[in-house]
Design a protein around this motif. Structure first.
Motif, PDB file in Angstrom:
ATOM      1  N   ASP A  87     -60.294 -25.604  -8.950  1.00  0.00           N
ATOM      2  CA  ASP A  87     -60.483 -25.402  -7.588  1.00  0.00           C
ATOM      3  C   ASP A  87     -59.672 -26.448  -7.025  1.00  0.00           C
ATOM      4  OD1 ASP A  87     -62.062 -23.138  -7.703  1.00  0.00           O
ATOM      5  OD2 ASP A  87     -63.772 -24.135  -6.945  1.00  0.00           O
ATOM      6  N   LEU A  88     -59.917 -27.787  -7.633  1.00  0.00           N
ATOM      7  CA  LEU A  88     -58.894 -28.758  -7.019  1.00  0.00           C
ATOM      8  C   LEU A  88     -57.520 -28.402  -6.923  1.00  0.00           C
ATOM      9  CD1 LEU A  88     -58.400 -31.730  -6.053  1.00  0.00           C
ATOM     10  CD2 LEU A  88     -58.722 -32.243  -8.504  1.00  0.00           C
ATOM     11  N   VAL A  89     -56.967 -27.916  -8.132  1.00  0.00           N
ATOM     12  CA  VAL A  89     -55.613 -27.610  -8.162  1.00  0.00           C
ATOM     13  C   VAL A  89     -55.177 -26.461  -7.379  1.00  0.00           C
ATOM     14  CG1 VAL A  89     -53.725 -26.837 -10.009  1.00  0.00           C
ATOM     15  CG2 VAL A  89     -55.221 -28.665 -10.675  1.00  0.00           C
ATOM     16  N   THR A  90     -56.127 -25.261  -7.259  1.00  0.00           N
ATOM     17  CA  THR A  90     -55.512 -24.271  -6.517  1.00  0.00           C
ATOM     18  C   THR A  90     -55.639 -24.568  -4.903  1.00  0.00           C
ATOM     19  OG1 THR A  90     -57.659 -23.228  -6.639  1.00  0.00           O
ATOM     20  CG2 THR A  90     -55.870 -22.228  -8.191  1.00  0.00           C
ATOM     21  N   GLN A  91     -56.669 -25.349  -4.705  1.00  0.00           N
ATOM     22  CA  GLN A  91     -57.130 -25.647  -2.946  1.00  0.00           C
ATOM     23  C   GLN A  91     -56.193 -26.647  -2.552  1.00  0.00           C
ATOM     24  OE1 GLN A  91     -61.266 -25.664  -2.792  1.00  0.00           O
ATOM     25  NE2 GLN A  91     -61.466 -23.752  -3.629  1.00  0.00           N
ATOM     26  N   ASP A  92     -56.057 -27.891  -3.475  1.00  0.00           N
ATOM     27  CA  ASP A  92     -55.435 -29.021  -2.863  1.00  0.00           C
ATOM     28  C   ASP A  92     -54.392 -29.493  -3.750  1.00  0.00           C
ATOM     29  OD1 ASP A  92     -57.415 -29.228  -0.653  1.00  0.00           O
ATOM     30  OD2 ASP A  92     -58.780 -30.155  -1.850  1.00  0.00           O
ATOM     31  N   GLY A  93     -53.991 -28.512  -4.753  1.00  0.00           N
ATOM     32  CA  GLY A  93     -53.017 -29.270  -5.918  1.00  0.00           C
ATOM     33  C   GLY A  93     -51.788 -30.106  -5.329  1.00  0.00           C
ATOM     34  N   LEU A  94     -51.068 -29.543  -4.225  1.00  0.00           N
ATOM     35  CA  LEU A  94     -49.953 -30.265  -3.800  1.00  0.00           C
ATOM     36  C   LEU A  94     -50.403 -31.675  -3.065  1.00  0.00           C
ATOM     37  CD1 LEU A  94     -47.696 -27.542  -2.164  1.00  0.00           C
ATOM     38  CD2 LEU A  94     -47.790 -28.520  -4.435  1.00  0.00           C
ATOM     39  N   MET A  95     -51.466 -32.095  -2.874  1.00  0.00           N
ATOM     40  CA  MET A  95     -51.965 -33.179  -2.458  1.00  0.00           C
ATOM     41  C   MET A  95     -52.373 -34.127  -3.827  1.00  0.00           C
ATOM     42  SD  MET A  95     -54.733 -34.445   0.476  1.00  0.00           S
ATOM     43  CE  MET A  95     -53.933 -33.592   1.718  1.00  0.00           C
ATOM     44  N   ALA A  96     -53.050 -33.473  -4.494  1.00  0.00           N
ATOM     45  CA  ALA A  96     -53.685 -33.940  -5.795  1.00  0.00           C
ATOM     46  C   ALA A  96     -52.545 -34.473  -6.703  1.00  0.00           C
ATOM     47  CB  ALA A  96     -54.722 -33.071  -6.546  1.00  0.00           C
ATOM     48  N   LEU A  97     -51.568 -33.723  -6.781  1.00  0.00           N
ATOM     49  CA  LEU A  97     -50.530 -33.873  -7.573  1.00  0.00           C
ATOM     50  C   LEU A  97     -49.483 -34.945  -7.113  1.00  0.00           C
ATOM     51  CD1 LEU A  97     -50.378 -30.295  -9.087  1.00  0.00           C
ATOM     52  CD2 LEU A  97     -51.078 -32.346 -10.461  1.00  0.00           C
ATOM     53  N   GLN A  98     -49.598 -35.208  -6.015  1.00  0.00           N
ATOM     54  CA  GLN A  98     -48.629 -36.035  -5.151  1.00  0.00           C
ATOM     55  C   GLN A  98     -49.091 -37.680  -4.956  1.00  0.00           C
ATOM     56  OE1 GLN A  98     -45.493 -36.910  -4.352  1.00  0.00           O
ATOM     57  NE2 GLN A  98     -45.107 -35.092  -3.033  1.00  0.00           N
ATOM     58  N   TYR A  99     -47.791 -38.503  -4.830  1.00  0.00           N
ATOM     59  CA  TYR A  99     -48.498 -39.870  -4.472  1.00  0.00           C
ATOM     60  C   TYR A  99     -49.366 -40.095  -3.416  1.00  0.00           C
ATOM     61  CZ  TYR A  99     -44.044 -41.477  -7.020  1.00  0.00           C
ATOM     62  OH  TYR A  99     -42.961 -41.836  -7.767  1.00  0.00           O
ATOM     63  N   GLY A 100     -50.344 -41.046  -3.610  1.00  0.00           N
ATOM     64  CA  GLY A 100     -51.214 -41.052  -2.417  1.00  0.00           C
ATOM     65  C   GLY A 100     -51.043 -42.779  -1.820  1.00  0.00           C
TER      66      GLY A 100
ATOM     67  N   GLU B  84     -55.054 -24.268 -16.873  1.00  0.00           N
ATOM     68  CA  GLU B  84     -54.771 -25.403 -17.973  1.00  0.00           C
ATOM     69  C   GLU B  84     -55.818 -26.325 -17.825  1.00  0.00           C
ATOM     70  OE1 GLU B  84     -53.454 -26.085 -20.962  1.00  0.00           O
ATOM     71  OE2 GLU B  84     -51.741 -25.038 -20.226  1.00  0.00           O
ATOM     72  N   VAL B  85     -55.895 -26.989 -16.475  1.00  0.00           N
ATOM     73  CA  VAL B  85     -56.898 -27.941 -16.325  1.00  0.00           C
ATOM     74  C   VAL B  85     -58.312 -27.688 -16.355  1.00  0.00           C
ATOM     75  CG1 VAL B  85     -57.292 -28.081 -13.845  1.00  0.00           C
ATOM     76  CG2 VAL B  85     -57.027 -30.360 -15.145  1.00  0.00           C
ATOM     77  N   ALA B  86     -58.663 -26.543 -16.296  1.00  0.00           N
ATOM     78  CA  ALA B  86     -59.899 -26.052 -16.518  1.00  0.00           C
ATOM     79  C   ALA B  86     -60.098 -25.712 -17.866  1.00  0.00           C
ATOM     80  CB  ALA B  86     -60.112 -24.633 -15.838  1.00  0.00           C
ATOM     81  N   ASP B  87     -59.275 -25.342 -18.840  1.00  0.00           N
ATOM     82  CA  ASP B  87     -59.435 -25.326 -20.263  1.00  0.00           C
ATOM     83  C   ASP B  87     -59.510 -26.583 -20.528  1.00  0.00           C
ATOM     84  OD1 ASP B  87     -59.249 -22.612 -20.146  1.00  0.00           O
ATOM     85  OD2 ASP B  87     -57.019 -22.548 -20.754  1.00  0.00           O
TER      86      ASP B  87
END
Lengths: 455, 455
Positions: A87-100, B84-87
């Motif tokens: 869910d983190l990736v589908t819902q907030d992926g572009l933030m979770a995978l970006q610099y913070g 992928e990350v779920a797996d």
């Protein structure tokens, strides 16, 4: 309008043409030291920890490792975590995978304040700095406070990762003794007086008040304000490292030093209460320290991983993390009990150890004449590993001590490991009775005595 | 058998009782400096980067930010990554959530060697050290090589994060000029001769050969062996920082310096080719450097997050990462084209810039009299942000330069941002024509001239 390919201005070179002309080109074809070996002075203090060297051998499956401090994660709800991270990736992926932010994800910093409230701390999320494990916070604090030769105080023994950072920044460590109630206030005062007589004010006291690594002891509640008073009187900052505070076996949660004194720097971690492989820790610091710490953190990694921070944040928000900690703690308590029972049953006369009320570790003192570092290869041969005591001191002390971890193996493996350790100790004691010491590797270095290896 | 509650041995205190008795307890009630402000000398060089201060204002939605270097991740296949990350959690969760090796996950180190092979590098996985972004590798290399006062060479301008680490370890930076073909070999020789005349051998040359940050230029292929020869002749190590190497717009991949000389230290990153928020970078180093680097990494974070490393590893194994990089690159090329067209159309006479063949950045020189740092607040007021040039120099140069990033905003926003920037520049030039400079913030400090803010 423009000339896109025009060379850039380049008046930035700080050396002058005249100086350059004066120096003929003299290629160095034979260098005394290779260019890749011109290390900084500080690297002289950076040596492989005894524990680290041990991990390789101790990781063989036939060896019962009582050496490492790896949390036992088997109780984690993997299916539920799998959905969470998906869910983190589908819902907030572009933030979770970006610099913070270099200071850390804001919502997590608020949640961290909720976690610290369990120990009586009222912290401001603006004063929390998220780091790649609390090790990074400790390392960066050392970076911003320690000049070469500065003195820091630490319990004796102390956490090997702290000693590593102190050494890397060329601090001088003065150990202060503990007893079964933790750091001894009188010994702290003595140390500070002695240093003051030399004109030295230590930069800070580094202390692990709860379920100490490696000593297993907890600072008595009544000593806490005394320790803080002493440090305040001598003008010494306190760094409180508390990775195990919520892992108590009696249900009691001790008041953090930071809950008594807002100038205390507090280090926390999710490595033991959730998952070490995410490497999410933090420091709670006064605002002036925060600004420097964030700058140092930016220089160190730009920012901690957004992904792991947001996963921890979701875990705290959507899971009953307190109940999970309780489950972890019950597992550790069962293992602690197994270890204590086995020590009581199997260890030879003359050994002593403490009874930890939480955390991961038992600290064992062996009979005189036995050298735990020298004994280690023989223990590993007998398929049991531990951490010898000298690694936990900056000054060579600890050769009669060793650390046993009960966090990771099953109770059955722990019992078997202690049984093997007891047999090794018995064999050592036989040697001691004959030769006065078991440090065979030491004796074989000198020609003055027959080699015990040949007996 | 044992006495579990017996106090531990505590003969470890290095101060003597006699010394302690000689020093009466003298509480310090009035300290000149608070204990939490006794910072190390090195913190004097740690100042907030201009870019960092900018991020807060530039992040308002109405501002077109051409300032940051955030990759555009919109093209990432989030659904697929979510599975992928779920797996990862269900299949390998207990490893991904656990401490790992300080050097990094072994299978990922092998895959990193495959990635580096794209640029002609034959590396050994044993010589790869995985770090929390390549920033961490750079910071740790600085830690293990730089004593205070040591000289490092860097292009002028250079990466702000590198300058930050160099400052944190009190290195002296000597900039060497670039032209449109990158670092100028003759200027490098001049710098080294001049330093040699002073008895100084720099510890290393820090260089970004491909799609330079911030200058946008690429080191010409024929210059590469020359640069390496010069450094070898003068006994200077080379650190090659290459986060953008695979992001070329022409399809050409340049040979890494490391592919020519195995003594070069190479830094790589998945921040631009996959996802910056995972903070997975690496260094490829000679074995002797590796051992020190791993020790320093252990002191800094114990180990990098297993979780993010294993996610990158799965991504490389199960996804067509090369095709994804191509998609990213096409997006960046489209944005680069939009920026160049807008610069050509809108910028006033007297501006010049380079045409980058890859990466994220255009480096712009503005007409004489305009101060890009002084202009920045007015640009942000006009709803456009950039990174002023002085932040990319250790020596105060760069006031006529600025960096424009085309990586993140849409082509339409880029065009609009450049239009706004052009208007701000026109207004500055009006001031310059009247007052000879546009650095109004400087002028208002002195009483000797009428404040331009009142005109």
């Amino acid at each position: 309008m423009s000339s896109p390919d025009r060379p850039q201005q380049s008046t930035d070179l700080t050396v002058t043409a005249a100086a350059a002309a004066a120096a003929p080109h003299q290629p160095r074809t034979e260098l005394a030291v290779s260019p890749t070996e011109r290390f900084a002075t500080r690297t002289a203090g950076m040596t492989a920890s005894e524990i680290r060297a041990l991990f390789a051998v101790a990781s063989r499956p036939e060896v019962v490792s009582l050496a490492g401090g790896m949390p036992n994660l088997a109780a984690l709800p993997l299916q539920s975590l799998s959905s969470e991270v998906a869910d983190l990736v589908t819902q907030d992926g572009l933030m979770a995978l970006q610099y913070g932010s270099a200071q850390g994800v804001p919502v997590l910093r608020e949640q961290i304040c909720d976690v610290m409230r369990e120990e009586g701390i009222e912290g401001d999320p603006n004063d929390v700095v998220v780091t790649v494990g609390s090790q990074m916070a400790l390392d960066l604090l050392t970076r911003i406070f320690i000049d070469p030769g500065d003195v820091v105080l630490a319990e004796g023994p102390s956490y090997v990762g702290a000693l590593g950072s102190f050494a890397a920044y060329q601090a001088r460590v003065v150990h202060v003794a503990m007893d079964e109630h933790g750091l001894v206030p009188e010994r702290l005062t003595e140390a500070l007086r002695s240093l003051a007589a030399q004109g030295i004010t230590p930069k800070f006291l580094y202390t692990i008040p709860n379920f100490h690594n490696p000593a297993g002891v907890t600072l008595a509640v009544e000593r806490r304000p005394r320790i803080l008073d002493i440090c305040r009187d001598f003008g010494v900052m306190v760094i409180e490292d508390n990775p195990y505070g919520l892992l108590g076996f009696t249900g009691e949660v001790y008041p953090a030093l930071r809950s008594i004194d807002a100038d205390v720097i507090y280090l926390g971690s999710f490595s033991k209460t959730f998952a070490s492989g995410l490497r999410v820790g933090w420091a709670l610091v006064p605002p002036l320290v925060r600004d420097r710490l964030v700058l140092a953190a930016e220089s160190a990694t730009l920012c901690p991983p957004s992904f792991t921070q947001m996963l921890v944040s979701r875990y705290l928000a959507h899971h009953d993390w307190r109940s999970q900690v309780k489950t972890f703690t019950e597992n550790y308590r069962e293992r602690r009990d197994a270890m204590l029972a086995a020590l009581e049953t199997h260890l030879p006369e003359g050994c002593s150890w403490n009874v930890p009320d939480g955390g991961f570790f038992v600290w064992l003192t062996v009979p005189e004449g036995v050298d735990t570092k020298a004994m280690l290869p023989r223990a590993v041969t007998a398929r049991v590993a531990y951490a010898s005591g000298t690694g936990f001191y900056a000054d060579g002390f600890g050769s009669r001590q060793l650390r046993l971890s009960f966090c990771y193996p099953t109770p059955e493996r722990i019992t078997e490991g202690v049984r093997r350790l007891a047999a090794v100790l018995e064999a050592e004691l036989d040697v001691v009775r004959t030769f006065g010491t078991s440090a065979r590797t030491e004796l074989t270095r000198g020609p003055q005595s027959p080699s015990p290896d040949t007996t």
